[in-house]
Design an enzyme around this catalytic site. Structure first.
Site, PDB file in Angstrom:
ATOM      1  N   PRO A  77      22.178  34.377  32.900  1.00  0.00           N
ATOM      2  CA  PRO A  77      22.747  35.742  32.286  1.00  0.00           C
ATOM      3  C   PRO A  77      22.667  36.854  33.284  1.00  0.00           C
ATOM      4  CG  PRO A  77      21.296  34.622  30.741  1.00  0.00           C
ATOM      5  CD  PRO A  77      21.079  33.962  32.027  1.00  0.00           C
TER       6      PRO A  77
ATOM      7  N   TYR B  38      13.503  41.900  24.181  1.00  0.00           N
ATOM      8  CA  TYR B  38      14.412  42.218  23.142  1.00  0.00           C
ATOM      9  C   TYR B  38      13.902  41.739  21.662  1.00  0.00           C
ATOM     10  CZ  TYR B  38      17.172  43.435  27.255  1.00  0.00           C
ATOM     11  OH  TYR B  38      17.681  43.819  28.649  1.00  0.00           O
TER      12      TYR B  38
ATOM     13  N   GLY C  31      20.016  33.953  39.150  1.00  0.00           N
ATOM     14  CA  GLY C  31      20.602  35.087  38.693  1.00  0.00           C
ATOM     15  C   GLY C  31      21.072  35.786  39.719  1.00  0.00           C
TER      16      GLY C  31
END
Length: 362
Positions: A23, A178, A316
């Site tokens: 991501p 998160y 990434g």
């Protein structure tokens, strides 16, 4: 001996190689978090990955605090994702949606001035990216226990929307400081209810979310991301081997298709390992495919797969400037360099204009 270019099956998703696109937040959606047509070109360019894990995608406005990042809670967002997913499929690729709640890393500006939510009352370190520039984070309030069913319903809705948009599956973002990571790790989670205290309690929320999402998408099309080794955005754990060993075991019980882990080495680019690698414990307790991510190049990735340290590798930042990354790795060629100034800028520059090897030769 396994090879990076051998196929692998993650649950119900068949991959032609073991090079995944991790991501990457790139800030190319609208101000109201609706994906844009430019994103279809970007992802289709990278369809040679064994699997694309989409950029982190908000499950709700409460959980999304990054400028121009996409969401997947509204019908408009779902409709905008459909041509992006189709473009990847038309190019021969596979893509899953990463479901994101940023927790205490949502600035109050995104919430009409209201405080963000976290496992406990806490304030994130450093500064938040907002539409008006960088600002100090606001103090988060503790998510009440009676709000947790609503949070889980937000994950279910996002998962249902990912299916409607055509994604091949989903990945639950439980890493990088998160919301779910804030509940899992005891550096932020100071709760005294059944979602805090013991390791069993701290992994309760992520387990419930995994069960709910798998109930919508199917466990064979659901993965999860963890980042156990070292503090990230103010979130750390006093015993990550125990904590993430149990978390991995619970994901095995739910039947998830894969775990992807961000685990930096002692000299990681963004964060350094503070304890011995946790991946071996996760791999043993989970039993299914484990994908590692952090500062890999081609030879190191191949060595990790050959040794059994990882079943696949997610790249990434190399994918920013190398849309044809698997080809470059197969030929042993150096990676092109990306331009940090365009990581989060809007528009095509530094997004869809990096050439493939074929275009460079032409």
């Amino acid at each position: 001996m396994p090879n990076l270019f051998d196929p692998i099956t993650l649950g119900a998703i068949e991959l032609p190689n073991r090079i995944l696109m991790a991501p990457l937040t790139r800030g190319r959606s609208t101000r109201t978090h609706v994906p844009t047509p430019l994103m279809a070109e970007y992802y289709a360019q990278r369809a040679g990955a064994g699997l694309i894990i989409s950029e982190a995608t908000g499950i709700s406005q409460e959980g999304l605090g990054w400028p121009y990042a996409p969401g997947i809670w509204s019908d408009e967002q779902v409709e905008a994702w459909k041509p992006i997913v189709k473009a990847v499929h038309d190019a021969g690729g596979r893509i899953v949606s990463q479901l994101w709640h940023m927790g205490y890393l949502v600035h109050p500006d995104f919430l009409g001035g209201e405080p963000p939510v976290s496992a406990s009352e806490a304030t994130a370190p450093d500064e938040a990216h907002t539409y008006e520039g960088k600002k100090p984070y606001g103090k988060a309030r503790a998510l009440r226990e009676d709000e947790i069913p609503r949070l889980i319903a937000d994950y279910e809705r996002a998962a249902r929307n990912a299916v409607a948009a055509g994604f091949d599956g989903v990945q639950i973002h439980a890493a990088n400081g998160y919301l779910l990571d804030e509940f899992i790790r005891d550096g932020v989670n100071k709760r005294s209810d059944r979602y805090g205290g013991s390791v069993e309690n701290r992994v309760r929320l992520v387990t419930k979310v995994a069960q709910a999402v798998a109930g919508v998408v199917g466990p064979e099309r659901t993965g999860i991301r963890f980042s156990p080794n070292g503090a990230i955005q103010g979130v750390d754990d006093s015993n990550p081997h125990e904590t993430f060993g149990l978390a991995a075991e619970m994901m095995e019980r739910v039947g998830l298709a894969f775990i992807e882990m961000r685990e930096p080495g002692p000299d990681g680019t963004f964060g350094k390992a503070s304890v011995a690698p946790v991946a071996p414990v996760v791999k043993e307790r989970f039993g299914g495919p484990v994908i590692l991510n952090c500062d890999y190049d081609g030879p190191r990735a191949q060595a990790a797969v050959e040794s059994g340290e990882a079943d696949a590798i997610a790249f990434g930042r190399p994918y920013i400037a190398n849309p044809d990354l698997p080809e470059r790795i197969s030929k042993g060629l150096p990676f092109a360099k990306d331009d940090i100034k365009t990581w989060y800028s809007q528009g095509p520059e530094g997004y869809v204009d990096y050439p493939t090897l074929g275009k460079q030769a032409a």
